[in-house]
Design a protein around this motif. Structure first.
Motif, short mmCIF file in Angstrom:
data_model
loop_
_atom_site.label_atom_id
_atom_site.label_comp_id
_atom_site.label_asym_id
_atom_site.label_seq_id
_atom_site.Cartn_x
_atom_site.Cartn_y
_atom_site.Cartn_z
N GLU A 236 -2.20 8.77 -0.48
CA GLU A 236 -1.05 8.20 -1.18
C GLU A 236 -0.81 8.94 -2.49
O GLU A 236 -1.75 9.31 -3.17
N THR B 79 1.24 8.71 -6.18
CA THR B 79 1.91 7.78 -7.08
C THR B 79 2.41 8.54 -8.30
O THR B 79 1.95 9.64 -8.59
N ASN C 191 5.49 5.07 -5.38
CA ASN C 191 4.41 5.57 -4.53
C ASN C 191 5.00 6.01 -3.20
O ASN C 191 6.03 5.49 -2.75
N LYS D 251 -0.73 1.08 5.83
CA LYS D 251 -2.18 0.88 5.77
C LYS D 251 -2.72 0.00 6.89
O LYS D 251 -3.91 0.03 7.19
N GLN E 218 3.71 7.95 0.80
CA GLN E 218 2.62 8.38 1.65
C GLN E 218 3.20 9.09 2.86
O GLN E 218 4.11 8.59 3.51
N ALA F 8 5.02 2.36 2.39
CA ALA F 8 3.74 3.06 2.26
C ALA F 8 2.59 2.06 2.33
O ALA F 8 1.55 2.34 2.92
N ASN F 9 2.79 0.88 1.75
CA ASN F 9 1.76 -0.17 1.82
C ASN F 9 1.64 -0.70 3.24
O ASN F 9 0.54 -1.01 3.70
#
Length: 124
Positions: A15, A17, A26, A55, A28, A51-52
């Protein structure tokens, strides 16, 4: 322009940021390999909450990703961004490389024309 790609998650990059004039951001990058007769690897970028969301997936998961593709020019060079805005896990679906796609046209035929439509009304 929105496109959908389906493939197996191959790699998730670290990632990144930063801080901009509008606040923190951020992103990814991740790579999927399409499930076709001739598989292609595509690197995409997920920003912010997407992006979160990334995960929750692991390598080998089959994903359906909706992306926008945009190119921009800088110093007489062109850069293309493939931005993912929806990432979904395909559940209970088996996709085989030899399975035809619904919108696929046979090679060498004009759009909207099938072999049955050509029939015997040829001028020669």
């Amino acid at each position: 322009m929105a496109l959908e790609l389906t493939g197996k998650l191959v790699k998730v990059m670290p990632e990144v940021t930063g801080q901009g004039k509008n606040g923190a951001w951020n992103k990814q990058e991740f790579v999927i390999e399409t499930i076709d007769q001739f598989p292609k690897k595509v690197c995409m970028t997920a920003w912010g909450e997407k992006a979160n969301d990334l995960k929750q997936f692991t390598n080998g998961d089959t994903l359906k990703v909706t992306v926008n593709i945009e190119s921009r020019e800088y110093n007489d060079r062109w850069y293309t961004d493939v931005r993912a805005w929806r990432i979904e896990l395909l559940e209970g679906e088996t996709i085989r490389p030899d399975q035809p796609k619904a919108a696929a046209q046979p090679a060498g035929t004009p759009f909207g024309v099938t072999f049955e439509e050509e029939g015997s009304d040829l001028p020669f």
